[in-house]
Design an enzyme around this catalytic site. Structure first.
Site, short mmCIF file in Angstrom:
data_model
loop_
_atom_site.label_atom_id
_atom_site.label_comp_id
_atom_site.label_asym_id
_atom_site.label_seq_id
_atom_site.Cartn_x
_atom_site.Cartn_y
_atom_site.Cartn_z
N GLU A 1 0.80 -1.34 0.06
CA GLU A 1 0.01 -0.11 0.10
C GLU A 1 0.85 1.07 -0.28
O GLU A 1 0.36 2.28 -0.57
CB GLU A 1 -0.98 0.13 1.04
CG GLU A 1 -2.05 -0.88 1.14
CD GLU A 1 -3.05 -0.76 0.04
OE1 GLU A 1 -3.35 0.49 -0.44
OE2 GLU A 1 -3.62 -1.64 -0.53
N TYR B 1 -7.00 5.97 4.83
CA TYR B 1 -7.10 5.14 3.51
C TYR B 1 -6.17 3.64 3.59
O TYR B 1 -6.57 2.66 3.34
CB TYR B 1 -6.82 5.69 2.27
CG TYR B 1 -6.83 5.05 0.94
CD1 TYR B 1 -7.98 4.93 0.36
CD2 TYR B 1 -5.66 4.08 0.42
CE1 TYR B 1 -8.18 3.97 -0.75
CE2 TYR B 1 -6.04 3.25 -0.54
CZ TYR B 1 -7.23 3.24 -1.08
OH TYR B 1 -7.38 2.33 -2.29
N ASP C 1 -12.08 5.28 -3.06
CA ASP C 1 -11.20 6.13 -3.90
C ASP C 1 -11.85 6.43 -5.15
O ASP C 1 -13.10 6.30 -5.34
CB ASP C 1 -10.13 5.12 -4.08
CG ASP C 1 -10.45 3.80 -4.97
OD1 ASP C 1 -11.44 4.00 -5.47
OD2 ASP C 1 -9.42 3.17 -5.11
#
Ligand code: SF4
Length: 311
Positions: A51, A136, A154
């Site tokens: 990520e 996020y 998103d």
């Protein structure tokens, strides 16, 4: 309005057959998707690394960097024990963007070791306590490692929900829609699937038919031909006439349930003439494609074929 209720103004709603909507997407995702190695693991450290890397870098390039990084520092303990300069050097060598991310990752590994006895926290809120981990990323790690996240919202998810369900361009509405859509306790597969849909099918220039989009039968954009979205302010240009009529067929059959093909022809184009250029021959071709895609059934047992949506 469905029981999967939506906004207070009632301007949009999710379909009543929400479980069919969900199943269609999950089946589509499970049948075929891009094979990123971090999708094969539920190790929170490996997922966190992917990520953080993919915030700045194209996914294809992240694969090499991710593999190299984990070869070198396979666990949080290894990373925590590393020299920060080495971690930053690795980041620079692999052109991974802001070096601060390398420092934060190193710091977060130290926190997991020192504050959590080497075991990652499992909720989005706790994960945000880690250095450099915002809402996020925390939600992504909670979803993909622990199947314990909320719906991801998103740009891709916004584009998809805006096009399919007419969700207005408003962050709160998108969040409501995304969370209503996600089946309970399935954040891992769901978030992967809806992001994949936005990443390979419902792209800025959408690939509805080419990608076999599983949401065509519910999709407002597919049926109206208006493919604008919050990040696509003007109609994308693509070769659209067949898609446009396929969309109209789906929209019309949703409305009328079933129709004899000439009636259907007249409803989808004003210049439909059964024996003309845009007549039965042409319509049969479109219906055959839609049948092959599993969207439409054509009953040919009577004098005139009858088309209906596949159930
Ligand atoms: S049908 Fe097209 S516009 Fe609608 S969700 Fe699928 S890819 Fe996007």
């Amino acid at each position: 309005m469905s029981d999967a209720e939506s906004d207070a103004d009632g301007e949009w709603s999710l379909p009543d057959d929400l479980s069919a909507v969900r199943e269609a997407l999950i089946e589509w995702y499970e049948a075929d998707h891009r094979a990123f190695p971090w999708r094969e693991t539920d190790d929170p450290y490996e997922i966190l690394v992917s990520e953080v890397m993919s915030q700045q870098t194209q996914l294809d390039r992240v694969v090499t960097a991710w593999n190299d990084f984990l070869d070198r520092w396979p666990t949080t303990a290894d990373l925590a024990a590393a020299d920060r300069a080495d971690v930053v050097g690795f980041w620079t060598d692999h052109s991974l963007g802001y070096n601060n991310r390398a420092k934060y990752l190193h710091e977060a590994a130290g926190q997991v070791e020192d504050e959590y006895d080497g075991a990652f926290p499992e909720t989005p809120d706790e994960l945000q306590e880690l250095m450099g981990v915002g809402p996020y990323t925390a939600n992504a790690v909670a979803s993909f490692a622990f199947n314990n996240g909320n719906a991801v919202v998103d740009t891709n998810v916004k584009r998809v929900t805006y096009r399919v369900f007419d969700v207005p361009d408003d962050d709160t509405e998108f969040e409501v829609a995304a969370n209503e859509l996600m089946p309970d306790s399935e954040s891992r597969v769901w978030n992967n699937a809806i992001m994949e849909l936005g990443g390979v099918a419902c792209t800025q220039t959408p690939r509805c038919d080419e990608a076999g989009c599983p949401w065509r039968e519910w999709c407002s954009a597919y049926q109206t031909g208006d493919f604008t979205a919050p990040d696509v302010p003007t109609q994308p240009s693509f070769e659209g006439s067949r898609r446009q009529f396929r969309g109209r067929i789906i929209g019309t059959l949703r409305e009328y349930d079933e129709l004899a093909i000439d009636t259907l022809g007249h409803r989808i184009r004003v210049d439909y003439v059964p024996d003309g250029e845009y007549g039965r021959e042409w319509l049969r071709g479109l219906l055959a494609d839609l049948e092959a895609d599993g969207l439409v059934d054509v009953d040919r047992s009577g004098t005139e074929p009858i088309a209906r949506l596949q159930r």
